[in-house]
Design a protein around this motif. Structure first.
Motif, PDB file in Angstrom:
ATOM      1  N   ARG A 107       0.823  -1.210   0.000  1.00 54.88           N
ATOM      2  CA  ARG A 107       0.000   0.000   0.000  1.00 54.88           C
ATOM      3  C   ARG A 107       0.856   1.258   0.000  1.00 54.88           C
ATOM      4  O   ARG A 107       0.524   2.246  -0.660  1.00 54.88           O
ATOM      5  CB  ARG A 107      -0.936  -0.015   1.213  1.00 54.88           C
ATOM      6  N   VAL A 108       1.922   1.216   0.738  1.00 58.43           N
ATOM      7  CA  VAL A 108       2.838   2.356   0.722  1.00 58.43           C
ATOM      8  C   VAL A 108       3.452   2.502  -0.668  1.00 58.43           C
ATOM      9  O   VAL A 108       3.540   3.603  -1.227  1.00 58.43           O
ATOM     10  CB  VAL A 108       3.942   2.183   1.787  1.00 58.43           C
ATOM     11  N   ASP A 109       3.861   1.376  -1.261  1.00 51.68           N
ATOM     12  CA  ASP A 109       4.487   1.403  -2.583  1.00 51.68           C
ATOM     13  C   ASP A 109       3.517   1.907  -3.644  1.00 51.68           C
ATOM     14  O   ASP A 109       3.923   2.589  -4.594  1.00 51.68           O
ATOM     15  CB  ASP A 109       4.976  -0.002  -2.937  1.00 51.68           C
ATOM     16  N   ALA A 110       2.228   1.586  -3.484  1.00 55.14           N
ATOM     17  CA  ALA A 110       1.230   1.991  -4.481  1.00 55.14           C
ATOM     18  C   ALA A 110       1.078   3.502  -4.574  1.00 55.14           C
ATOM     19  O   ALA A 110       0.645   4.029  -5.593  1.00 55.14           O
ATOM     20  CB  ALA A 110      -0.122   1.350  -4.155  1.00 55.14           C
ATOM     21  N   ALA A 158      -1.997  15.194  -0.241  1.00 51.08           N
ATOM     22  CA  ALA A 158      -0.983  14.146  -0.099  1.00 51.08           C
ATOM     23  C   ALA A 158      -1.531  12.804  -0.583  1.00 51.08           C
ATOM     24  O   ALA A 158      -2.736  12.564  -0.564  1.00 51.08           O
ATOM     25  CB  ALA A 158      -0.545  14.029   1.362  1.00 51.08           C
ATOM     26  N   SER A 159      -0.625  11.936  -1.010  1.00 52.04           N
ATOM     27  CA  SER A 159      -1.022  10.589  -1.421  1.00 52.04           C
ATOM     28  C   SER A 159      -1.430   9.790  -0.190  1.00 52.04           C
ATOM     29  O   SER A 159      -0.775   9.862   0.850  1.00 52.04           O
ATOM     30  CB  SER A 159       0.133   9.896  -2.147  1.00 52.04           C
ATOM     31  N   LEU A 160      -2.506   9.031  -0.332  1.00 56.72           N
ATOM     32  CA  LEU A 160      -3.013   8.252   0.789  1.00 56.72           C
ATOM     33  C   LEU A 160      -3.187   6.796   0.371  1.00 56.72           C
ATOM     34  O   LEU A 160      -3.437   6.505  -0.812  1.00 56.72           O
ATOM     35  CB  LEU A 160      -4.367   8.807   1.255  1.00 56.72           C
ATOM     36  N   PRO A 161      -3.079   5.879   1.317  1.00 52.94           N
ATOM     37  CA  PRO A 161      -3.349   4.462   1.021  1.00 52.94           C
ATOM     38  C   PRO A 161      -4.862   4.243   0.938  1.00 52.94           C
ATOM     39  O   PRO A 161      -5.498   3.763   1.873  1.00 52.94           O
ATOM     40  CB  PRO A 161      -2.721   3.740   2.220  1.00 52.94           C
ATOM     41  N   ILE A 162      -5.446   4.583  -0.209  1.00 49.20           N
ATOM     42  CA  ILE A 162      -6.889   4.624  -0.355  1.00 49.20           C
ATOM     43  C   ILE A 162      -7.536   3.269  -0.108  1.00 49.20           C
ATOM     44  O   ILE A 162      -8.588   3.170   0.534  1.00 49.20           O
ATOM     45  CB  ILE A 162      -7.282   5.145  -1.757  1.00 49.20           C
ATOM     46  N   ASP A 163      -6.930   2.196  -0.621  1.00 49.97           N
ATOM     47  CA  ASP A 163      -7.528   0.873  -0.414  1.00 49.97           C
ATOM     48  C   ASP A 163      -7.600   0.523   1.068  1.00 49.97           C
ATOM     49  O   ASP A 163      -8.548  -0.131   1.515  1.00 49.97           O
ATOM     50  CB  ASP A 163      -6.733  -0.193  -1.166  1.00 49.97           C
ATOM     51  N   ALA A 164      -6.600   0.960   1.823  1.00 46.23           N
ATOM     52  CA  ALA A 164      -6.622   0.711   3.271  1.00 46.23           C
ATOM     53  C   ALA A 164      -7.768   1.483   3.923  1.00 46.23           C
ATOM     54  O   ALA A 164      -8.447   0.975   4.819  1.00 46.23           O
ATOM     55  CB  ALA A 164      -5.289   1.112   3.895  1.00 46.23           C
ATOM     56  N   THR A 177     -13.545   0.331  -6.069  1.00 46.26           N
ATOM     57  CA  THR A 177     -13.481  -1.105  -6.362  1.00 46.26           C
ATOM     58  C   THR A 177     -13.557  -1.917  -5.076  1.00 46.26           C
ATOM     59  O   THR A 177     -14.282  -2.917  -4.990  1.00 46.26           O
ATOM     60  CB  THR A 177     -12.184  -1.444  -7.120  1.00 46.26           C
ATOM     61  N   THR A 178     -12.813  -1.473  -4.067  1.00 49.63           N
ATOM     62  CA  THR A 178     -12.835  -2.170  -2.769  1.00 49.63           C
ATOM     63  C   THR A 178     -14.203  -2.045  -2.116  1.00 49.63           C
ATOM     64  O   THR A 178     -14.741  -3.018  -1.570  1.00 49.63           O
ATOM     65  CB  THR A 178     -11.754  -1.589  -1.844  1.00 49.63           C
TER      66      THR A 178
END
Length: 337
Positions: A101-104, A142-148, A178-179
């Protein structure tokens, strides 16, 4: 065979072989004239038994007991090892998921990585206030771990935290849908309810498509949440469910307000009034007829006013009084304009 040769052939260090000797786990049966350890074929065989059991995760003491105690039963120990191994795998999988998730988010600086890791850890906190605070403090740019965040929305049972998650997802330009859509297929009704609430906060065409699908859900709460969101977006697909909400008393006030909006943005006024009038004529349930009367207060136009006029002479005194009061209020507002 001397200790050095045993080490080379077995892959066990000489230091560990000496440790095994000290513990009595693998003791060489002989010594050379110079006092060096000398291992027999049986010693080597035992060493390989020890290493085999160690690869299963047994401790040194458990390994010794397994080899030396005739009544030692392996079943319970193997069961414990399976449980322990599953927990370790789950922990490793959880770590892998976090890293993915961080990498995404393609972080460009370590500060971004640390910020996201902090958020992911906060989402796992047992304290609702901490979860909510961590979500609300995120920078919208900021970029966020959206799926999380989407997965958290599907499992969050605290209303304040759930609201914060929905707010955050609403700013993600449709990411995470999607999630959330997978949540609509869950066998758990609570998950489906959380999913439709989160999707309702997202104003995209894809979200609207998922909401239409939710109108077919077997749960009335899921359907009502989808209908309210769709109606607010001007979708006439929500009309049957909104009317049903008025008739049954499930969020009937909110449903009536949305129906009023729909009559102004679509050509559905006739459909809505016809259904209301048919239910008024055929229902013998006073609460249902009263809710429809109250809902007519939200419907603009002369047709709704005519329906209220008829209801002002209804045989049910409560309904008649309610209709009369609504018309009086409407006339007062007209004069004030």
């Amino acid at each position: 065979m001397l200790i050095g040769e045993v080490s080379r052939q077995s892959g066990v260090s000489t230091r560990m072989l000496r440790h095994y000797d000290t513990l009595g786990l693998v003791k060489p049966t002989g010594r050379t004239s110079g006092g060096y350890r000398e291992y027999s074929a049986d010693d080597i065989r035992r060493l390989f038994h020890v290493e085999s059991l160690r690869t299963l995760g047994l401790s040194l003491d458990e390994t010794r007991r397994a080899l030396d105690e005739p009544d030692f039963a392996p079943a319970d120990l193997v069961g414990d090892l399976i449980t322990h191994t599953r927990r370790r795998i789950a922990a490793e999988q959880e770590l892998l998921t976090k890293l993915e998730r961080v990498d995404a988010t393609a972080p460009s600086e370590w500060e971004d990585v640390l910020r996201m890791v902090t958020l992911l850890r906060a989402l796992e906190s047992e304290f609702a206030a901490r979860r909510q605070q961590a979500i609300l403090k995120q920078d919208g740019n900021a970029s966020l771990p959206i799926d999380a965040l989407a997965e958290a929305a599907l499992s969050e049972d605290d209303l304040n935290v759930a609201g914060a998650l929905q707010w955050s997802l609403s700013r993600a330009a449709g990411q995470g849908l999607t999630t959330l859509a997978v949540g609509l297929e869950s066998a758990g009704v609570d998950v489906r309810r959380r999913a439709v609430a989160a999707i309702a906060a997202v104003r995209t065409a894809e979200a609207t498509t998922h909401l239409r699908r939710a109108l077919e859900d077997s749960d009335a709460v899921v359907r009502s949440r989808a209908a309210l969101a769709l109606g607010a977006r001007g979708s006439i697909d929500a009309i049957p469910d909104l009317l049903e909400m008025v008739f049954t008393g499930q969020h009937d006030v909110e449903a009536a307000e949305v129906l009023g909006v729909l009559t102004e943005v679509s050509h559905a006024l006739g459909t809505i009034l016809d259904r209301m009038q048919a239910t008024l004529d055929n229902s013998n349930d006073p609460p249902t007829r009263l809710r429809i009367t109250q809902a007519l207060a939200e419907i603009p136009g002369p047709e709704a006013h005519e329906a209220l006029t008829r209801l002002a002479h209804d045989h049910d005194r409560t309904i008649a009084a309610t209709a009369a009061a609504i018309m009086t209020t409407q006339e007062r507002k007209q004069r004030q304009r």
